[in-house]
Design an enzyme around this catalytic site. Structure first.
Site, PDB file in Angstrom:
ATOM      1  N   HIS A 104       0.816  -1.211   0.000  1.00  0.00           N
ATOM      2  CA  HIS A 104       0.000   0.000   0.000  1.00  0.00           C
ATOM      3  C   HIS A 104       0.852   1.264   0.000  1.00  0.00           C
ATOM      4  CE1 HIS A 104      -3.305  -2.676   0.765  1.00  0.00           C
ATOM      5  NE2 HIS A 104      -2.795  -3.059   1.910  1.00  0.00           N
ATOM      6  N   HIS A 131       2.506   8.943   0.649  1.00  0.00           N
ATOM      7  CA  HIS A 131       1.298   8.887  -0.161  1.00  0.00           C
ATOM      8  C   HIS A 131       1.475   9.749  -1.398  1.00  0.00           C
ATOM      9  CE1 HIS A 131      -1.276   6.857   2.827  1.00  0.00           C
ATOM     10  NE2 HIS A 131      -0.540   7.511   3.715  1.00  0.00           N
ATOM     11  N   GLU A 135      -2.692  13.172   0.770  1.00  0.00           N
ATOM     12  CA  GLU A 135      -4.020  12.846   1.284  1.00  0.00           C
ATOM     13  C   GLU A 135      -4.730  14.117   1.741  1.00  0.00           C
ATOM     14  OE1 GLU A 135      -4.521   8.462   2.221  1.00  0.00           O
ATOM     15  OE2 GLU A 135      -3.436   9.269   3.954  1.00  0.00           O
ATOM     16  N   HIS A 148       3.801  10.726   6.196  1.00  0.00           N
ATOM     17  CA  HIS A 148       3.167  10.649   7.514  1.00  0.00           C
ATOM     18  C   HIS A 148       4.140  10.008   8.494  1.00  0.00           C
ATOM     19  CE1 HIS A 148      -1.139  10.614   5.604  1.00  0.00           C
ATOM     20  NE2 HIS A 148      -0.590  11.804   5.611  1.00  0.00           N
ATOM     21  N   THR A 216      -5.925   6.701   7.997  1.00  0.00           N
ATOM     22  CA  THR A 216      -6.429   6.921   6.636  1.00  0.00           C
ATOM     23  C   THR A 216      -6.525   5.625   5.829  1.00  0.00           C
ATOM     24  OG1 THR A 216      -4.236   7.371   5.696  1.00  0.00           O
ATOM     25  CG2 THR A 216      -5.441   9.248   6.642  1.00  0.00           C
TER      26      THR A 216
END
Length: 267
Positions: A104, A131, A135, A148, A216
């Protein structure tokens, strides 16, 4: 500022790469049929996409992906300057390199001593991950990359710091790892002789936004105090492309604020 949410002893499974076990779930209320998704992705044209995450079965705890109370990410808009907020107090030491592609995201597990101190309470840095695209958005602006940094204190409270990247000059931090990033799920890169300090992921200006939110990814637990740095870092197009080629668009869509206040600290 200390997060005002008490979090029960959550297992690491809810914080690091998320795992799922099978369980019964049936849209037709027929217990003989099951439709239990054991993995997720970011493609909403599939049954594993974000709009269906509320259907996910998890090993422990309640799935909150369908909640509209305090989900993350949000569009950072209508912020209120709060004179009671203070500098984020980071105390990071170096870590050796331990990178994993969990299917992911690209995640760096942190094994050096690194703390974020909030009102005298130490939150240890567990890991940070990326990400593409960002996000969070700011006044509807989406950045090409967001990192993050996930911290946890002794009571299992979570504090996550987000940092944006925008297109610009080559980023010296990313440059150390760009050729070592694991490209396939479950691939990893370990180098005990390659040291770095995650403090290099913070902009010089430490102004930030803060609000109460969630994880998230499934199970989207509403247990996180978020701190999003206002000033983005720079990264070259080649660096942004290298991460995007591996992770693709691994961002959750914006969630409603639902009456929450986003406070702003100005350094």
């Amino acid at each position: 500022m200390k997060p005002n949410i008490f979090i029960k002893q959550l297992p690491l499974i809810l914080i690091l790469p998320f795992l799922f076990t099978s369980c019964n779930s049936d849209a037709n209320n027929d217990p003989s049929e099951t439709d239990c998704i054991e993995d997720f992705n970011y493609d909403d044209t599939t049954k594993e996409g974000p709009s269906n995450w509320y259907n996910f079965c998890v090993a422990e705890g309640e799935n909150q992906c369908g909640s509209t109370v305090r989900q993350t990410p949000v569009d950072i808009v209508g912020t209120i300057d709060d004179p009671m907020l203070t500098d984020l107090n980071f105390n990071y030491e170096a870590s050796t390199t331990d990178i994993i592609n969990n299917g992911h995201t690209i995640q760096f597990n942190y094994n050096g001593s690194a703390t974020l101190n909030l009102q005298g309470d130490a939150y240890n840095l567990l890991q940070f991950h990326f990400h593409t695209q960002s996000e969070h958005t700011v006044d509807s602006k989406q950045y090409p990359l967001e990192v993050h940094l996930v911290h946890q204190n002794a009571s299992k409270d979570l504090a996550v710091v987000g940092v944006f990247f925008e297109l610009g000059s080559e980023n010296s931090f990313l440059n150390q790892f760009i050729t070592h990033l694991p490209t396939n799920k479950d691939d990893s890169y370990l180098d005990m002789n390659m040291n770095y300090n995650a403090s290099d992921l913070f902009p010089t200006n430490k102004s930030y936004y803060t609000y109460e939110g969630s994880l998230t990814t499934p199970p989207c637990s509403e247990i996180v105090e978020w701190f999003v740095m206002e000033t983005p870092l720079k990264a070259s197009q080649a660096q942004l492309d290298a991460l995007a080629d591996i992770m693709h668009d691994n961002f959750r869509p914006i969630q409603p604020l639902n009456g929450r206040t986003i406070s702003r600290y100005v350094q």
